[in-house]
Design a protein around this motif. Sequence first.
Motif, PDB file in Angstrom:
ATOM      1  N   LEU A   4      23.545  43.328 -12.225  1.00 56.33           N
ATOM      2  CA  LEU A   4      23.744  43.737 -10.843  1.00 56.33           C
ATOM      3  C   LEU A   4      24.791  44.829 -10.734  1.00 56.33           C
ATOM      4  CD1 LEU A   4      23.719  40.269  -9.048  1.00 56.33           C
ATOM      5  CD2 LEU A   4      21.864  41.936  -9.208  1.00 56.33           C
ATOM      6  N   SER A   5      24.466  45.851  -9.960  1.00 55.42           N
ATOM      7  CA  SER A   5      25.426  46.919  -9.707  1.00 55.42           C
ATOM      8  C   SER A   5      26.535  46.411  -8.807  1.00 55.42           C
ATOM      9  CB  SER A   5      24.716  48.104  -9.038  1.00 55.42           C
ATOM     10  OG  SER A   5      25.653  49.047  -8.576  1.00 55.42           O
ATOM     11  N   THR A   6      27.752  46.877  -9.029  1.00 55.79           N
ATOM     12  CA  THR A   6      28.873  46.478  -8.174  1.00 55.79           C
ATOM     13  C   THR A   6      29.051  47.438  -7.005  1.00 55.79           C
ATOM     14  OG1 THR A   6      30.391  47.742  -9.574  1.00 55.79           O
ATOM     15  CG2 THR A   6      30.105  45.410 -10.084  1.00 55.79           C
ATOM     16  N   ALA A  30      15.258  46.964 -11.806  1.00 60.33           N
ATOM     17  CA  ALA A  30      16.428  47.301 -10.976  1.00 60.33           C
ATOM     18  C   ALA A  30      16.748  46.156 -10.026  1.00 60.33           C
ATOM     19  CB  ALA A  30      16.165  48.587 -10.183  1.00 60.33           C
ATOM     20  N   PRO A  31      17.298  45.050 -10.536  1.00 56.51           N
ATOM     21  CA  PRO A  31      17.556  43.903  -9.663  1.00 56.51           C
ATOM     22  C   PRO A  31      18.509  44.206  -8.511  1.00 56.51           C
ATOM     23  CG  PRO A  31      18.577  43.604 -11.835  1.00 56.51           C
ATOM     24  CD  PRO A  31      17.655  44.779 -11.946  1.00 56.51           C
ATOM     25  N   SER A  32      19.462  45.103  -8.718  1.00 54.64           N
ATOM     26  CA  SER A  32      20.408  45.439  -7.640  1.00 54.64           C
ATOM     27  C   SER A  32      19.720  46.114  -6.459  1.00 54.64           C
ATOM     28  CB  SER A  32      21.504  46.362  -8.174  1.00 54.64           C
ATOM     29  OG  SER A  32      22.313  45.694  -9.102  1.00 54.64           O
ATOM     30  N   TYR A  33      18.645  46.809  -6.735  1.00 58.92           N
ATOM     31  CA  TYR A  33      17.940  47.561  -5.696  1.00 58.92           C
ATOM     32  C   TYR A  33      16.520  47.035  -5.496  1.00 58.92           C
ATOM     33  CZ  TYR A  33      21.812  50.604  -6.937  1.00 58.92           C
ATOM     34  OH  TYR A  33      23.064  51.088  -7.219  1.00 58.92           O
ATOM     35  N   ALA A  34      16.297  45.747  -5.846  1.00 57.13           N
ATOM     36  CA  ALA A  34      14.950  45.187  -5.790  1.00 57.13           C
ATOM     37  C   ALA A  34      14.373  45.248  -4.378  1.00 57.13           C
ATOM     38  CB  ALA A  34      14.955  43.747  -6.298  1.00 57.13           C
ATOM     39  N   GLN A  70       9.340  48.707   5.915  1.00 54.50           N
ATOM     40  CA  GLN A  70       9.436  48.369   4.498  1.00 54.50           C
ATOM     41  C   GLN A  70      10.721  48.925   3.864  1.00 54.50           C
ATOM     42  OE1 GLN A  70       7.334  46.283   2.793  1.00 54.50           O
ATOM     43  NE2 GLN A  70       6.580  45.948   4.868  1.00 54.50           N
ATOM     44  N   ILE A  71      10.866  50.231   3.853  1.00 52.63           N
ATOM     45  CA  ILE A  71      12.063  50.840   3.246  1.00 52.63           C
ATOM     46  C   ILE A  71      13.321  50.523   4.057  1.00 52.63           C
ATOM     47  CG2 ILE A  71      13.160  53.013   2.589  1.00 52.63           C
ATOM     48  CD1 ILE A  71      10.374  54.069   1.883  1.00 52.63           C
ATOM     49  N   PRO A  72      13.299  50.633   5.399  1.00 55.36           N
ATOM     50  CA  PRO A  72      14.483  50.212   6.159  1.00 55.36           C
ATOM     51  C   PRO A  72      14.837  48.745   5.915  1.00 55.36           C
ATOM     52  CG  PRO A  72      13.024  51.500   7.551  1.00 55.36           C
ATOM     53  CD  PRO A  72      12.273  51.246   6.277  1.00 55.36           C
ATOM     54  N   GLY A  73      13.815  47.892   5.730  1.00 52.23           N
ATOM     55  CA  GLY A  73      14.082  46.480   5.488  1.00 52.23           C
ATOM     56  C   GLY A  73      14.866  46.261   4.207  1.00 52.23           C
ATOM     57  N   GLY A  74      14.487  46.965   3.138  1.00 56.23           N
ATOM     58  CA  GLY A  74      15.207  46.845   1.878  1.00 56.23           C
ATOM     59  C   GLY A  74      16.633  47.341   1.989  1.00 56.23           C
TER      60      GLY A  74
END
Length: 493
Positions: free
Chosen positions: A271-273, A416-420, A120-124
């Motif tokens: 979105l974060s750059t 947090a769309p950049s880190y969704a 889960q976390i590695p996948g993100g």
Amino acid sequence: MERYGSDTEGDEQEKPLLLRRHEDKVQRAPVCCSSRYGLALLSCYGFFVVYSLRVILSVTMVDMLNSTHQSSANQSGSVCPSHTNPARPKHNHTASVYNWDSETQGWILGSFFYGYILTQIPGGYLAGRFGPKWLMGFGILGTVVFTLLTPVAADLGAGYLIAVRVLEGIGEGVSFPAMYTMWAAWAPPLERSRLLTISYIGAQLGTVISLPLSGEICFYQDWTYVFYFFGAVGLVWFILWALLVFDTPNTHPRISEQERLYITTSLKNELSTSANNIPWRAIVTSKPLLGIVVAHFSYNWTFYTLLTLLPTYMKDILGFSIQQNGMLSALPYMGCAVLAVLSGQVADYLRETCSYSTVAVRKSFSLIGMIGPAVFLVAAGYIGCNYTLAVTFLTISSSLGGVSASGFNINHLDIAPSYAGILLGITNTFATIPGMVGPVIARAITQNNTTEEWLTVFYIAAGINLFGAIFYSVFGKGTVQHWAVHTSYSHGG
């Protein structure tokens, strides 16, 4: 920008209107034949495969067991009379059957989630680092391969089958975090509920179609053909995914310029750059994220309990055959699929047209989608052998759960769309625990297969659901958090 970083209700109320004005500056790209809705449909097919491969064992398990051995453990007078069933074709008795007790069954059904939780976390993280397309593609392809090997593993022994299911879980574990990462780059804010509910409706459709179809295949052939058929369906999806899907609008060779500009402009302040500096400390200490974690865990306890054990309940308590079992077990998820799509349309309508705040919509839909299922699940346990009411209440319970698809379920993209993808990986890690321990606990409680024992299982699930709904209503938020936006847009970094 303060309107994205603030947690205040005033900002919440203004955000839909501000977003609408911002997006109107760029001409809306048409829906018909668009790349973003094409992605939604193909990802819907992908999640159809994901959930088909996940749930088919729940039905085939009924047919994989030695019925003579099992009957000795089912002597309770509270179990409903069996229904009259048509005679099964004689040619379908070629597959092996096994003498697995209820404890072993629980471990086999729950083993998938021991692999699922690992990625889960590695996948993100990997989806954000290397791109979500191939991560999701190869993850599901791996699950397809191990699904095709399931009959061989079962013949070798329960331990081998458990190992194969763990490996299937590892492959599927990356699918949701990868898809959330992809939607962060593809979904305009005011179309999120629509696009994501179309995408994730595939999970419900996979359940709705695979359960009854598995029952029919078992009835007319044998249980091994179920794994071969759905494995083939997964191979077709992988070919289409590899040829037609791209990580971002900017890398898609066939997207129209109008649609590309519409998507990228609508997302430019969210979105974060920075792809390398992930604010891990801010993420793990975020109260809005904690609210999603608790809600996701609580909802999944009920969801996975029914997903893995509803066919068993239909057979051992309500007395339905393998042919009837698949169809009746699918009804709850059919209702869930319908309400999930409808809730997505209503949620975006409330935010865009009625200017309801994002947090109000997410919390309202979460409360309906969690408290409603809890009430009807417990009610089903009191019905006894009234088959019609039992199936009706179970169907209503799961159907109402579909409303949460536009609640906490997509709240990651709001805060947090950049880190969704990473956030989904975190919440889904905790939300996978019910799939690991729920079936084991439920089968330990229901060793005698009485309605009283199953009522206990339902009460546990309902209580956890209720707690999660209340917790999320306290801590849930609807704005992009300051730590989720790059310093060029916000003071948080």
